[in-house]
Structure formats: structure tokens, C-alpha cells
Design a protein around this motif. Structure first.
Motif, mmCIF file in Angstrom:
data_model
loop_
_atom_site.group_PDB
_atom_site.id
_atom_site.type_symbol
_atom_site.label_atom_id
_atom_site.label_comp_id
_atom_site.label_asym_id
_atom_site.label_seq_id
_atom_site.Cartn_x
_atom_site.Cartn_y
_atom_site.Cartn_z
ATOM 1 N N ARG A 75 0.718 -1.241 0.098
ATOM 2 C CA ARG A 75 -0.096 -0.212 -0.110
ATOM 3 C C ARG A 75 0.873 1.301 -0.011
ATOM 4 O O ARG A 75 0.531 2.211 -0.581
ATOM 5 C CB ARG A 75 -1.170 0.037 1.204
ATOM 6 N N ASP A 79 0.106 2.639 -3.579
ATOM 7 C CA ASP A 79 -1.513 3.307 -3.226
ATOM 8 C C ASP A 79 -1.364 4.632 -3.401
ATOM 9 O O ASP A 79 -0.233 5.347 -3.114
ATOM 10 C CB ASP A 79 -2.162 2.582 -2.131
ATOM 11 N N ASP A 80 -2.449 5.312 -3.830
ATOM 12 C CA ASP A 80 -2.430 6.782 -3.625
ATOM 13 C C ASP A 80 -2.916 7.278 -2.376
ATOM 14 O O ASP A 80 -4.014 7.274 -2.011
ATOM 15 C CB ASP A 80 -3.382 7.366 -4.685
ATOM 16 N N ILE A 81 -2.049 7.370 -1.418
ATOM 17 C CA ILE A 81 -2.290 7.697 -0.001
ATOM 18 C C ILE A 81 -1.533 9.175 0.362
ATOM 19 O O ILE A 81 -0.501 9.355 -0.389
ATOM 20 C CB ILE A 81 -1.654 6.537 1.023
ATOM 21 N N ASP A 82 -1.915 9.640 1.572
ATOM 22 C CA ASP A 82 -1.275 11.026 1.796
ATOM 23 C C ASP A 82 -0.290 10.575 2.882
ATOM 24 O O ASP A 82 -0.234 9.454 3.299
ATOM 25 C CB ASP A 82 -2.231 11.994 2.426
ATOM 26 N N GLU A 85 -1.481 8.843 6.154
ATOM 27 C CA GLU A 85 -1.930 7.448 6.293
ATOM 28 C C GLU A 85 -0.634 6.665 5.854
ATOM 29 O O GLU A 85 -0.566 5.612 6.399
ATOM 30 C CB GLU A 85 -2.788 7.414 4.847
ATOM 31 N N GLY A 86 0.349 7.372 5.172
ATOM 32 C CA GLY A 86 1.713 6.506 5.050
ATOM 33 C C GLY A 86 2.307 6.432 6.226
ATOM 34 O O GLY A 86 2.968 5.377 6.640
#
Length: 145
Positions: A75, A79-82, A85-86
Motif C-alpha cells: 500500500r 497506493d495513492d495515499i497521503d 496515512e503513510g
């Protein structure tokens, strides 16, 4: 999240010693199921070794934790996470690693037992070879002495 931030998070979770001082998460969701991870690890860890009946349960838990760790790393990678969240994912990965370290350190595993048996067999063969080479073998291969 920027590529360099993603790389920093991945380096952080793969760093040697990343689990030093890290805490095992109280609860974790694995495959849609909430698990009281800290309680499970401490319950198992209280014993000197894993009882035969619990061994399969512990091995199953370790497999699930490894799978979940990989899923979370992927992820971060894909994934496209901010950034927040990372960071949360990285912290949970380190917590999973801490739990895995605790579970791995319990008593001898089957691989360790196999390794010790192999080492004992190697020593026995080596001793036998040395006795023959030094002429101290009283076995059937020794003639007329």
C-alpha cells in the motif's frame, strides 16, 4: 504523497533495528478480522516454549502477520495515499515486525531442531572419520591389528 516521502517510509520500515523501542499494537485488523495482537503475543510469550497444541496457532498467526505486513508495504509502495496515512501504515508495519520478532524468539522452531540434529550428525560423522584416519577405529573395516 511525493516519491521521496514514499521512499523514506519504505526505508524506515526496512531499517535494521526499526523495532527497537516499538510497541506491539493493541489491536490489528487482518483480513477483515480484529485481533488483540498485544494480548495474544504476551499470552504466548509468558510461556518458556510454545506447547505442542498452540504451535499451529502461533505459526498461523505468524503467517497472517507476514501477509498483512506485505499488504501494508505494498500500500505504501503503490497506493495513492497521503503522508499521514503513510506514517500510520509505517508505524503499524513496525508494530507487526515487533510482534513477529517476539513470536519468532519463542523456543526452538522446527528449523532450529533440524539444524541442531544436522549439526549433531555432522559431528558424529567427523568423529568417526577422525578415528578411522588416526587408526583408532575398532570397527569391522580394521584388519589384522
Amino acid at each position: 504523497m511525493q516519491a521521496y516521502e514514499r521512499k523514506q517510509l519504505l526505508e524506515r520500515v526496512e531499517r535494521e533495528g526499526a523495532t527497537v523501542g516499538a510497541e506491539i499494537p493493541d489491536r490489528i485488523e487482518i483480513a477483515g478480522e480484529e485481533i488483540d495482537l498485544q494480548e495474544f503475543v504476551f499470552e504466548i510469550k509468558r510461556r518458556e516454549t510454545v506447547p505442542e497444541g498452540e504451535r499451529e496457532r502461533v505459526e498461523h498467526a505468524k503467517r497472517n502477520l507476514r501477509r498483512e505486513r506485505l499488504r501494508r508495504v505494498e500500500r505504501i509502495e503503490e497506493d495513492d495515499i497521503d503522508r499521514a496515512e503513510g506514517e500510520e501504515l509505517a508505524g503499524s508495519i513496525i508494530g507487526i515486525d515487533r510482534a513477529l520478532n517476539a513470536l519468532e524468539s519463542l523456543g526452538p522452531t522446527d528449523l532450529e531442531a533440524e539444524s541442531k540434529a544436522q549439526e549433531a550428525a555432522d559431528k558424529k560423522r567427523w568423529t568417526s572419520f577422525l578415528k578411522k584416519a588416526l587408526g583408532r577405529d575398532d570397527g569391522p573395516s580394521r584388519r589384522g591389528r
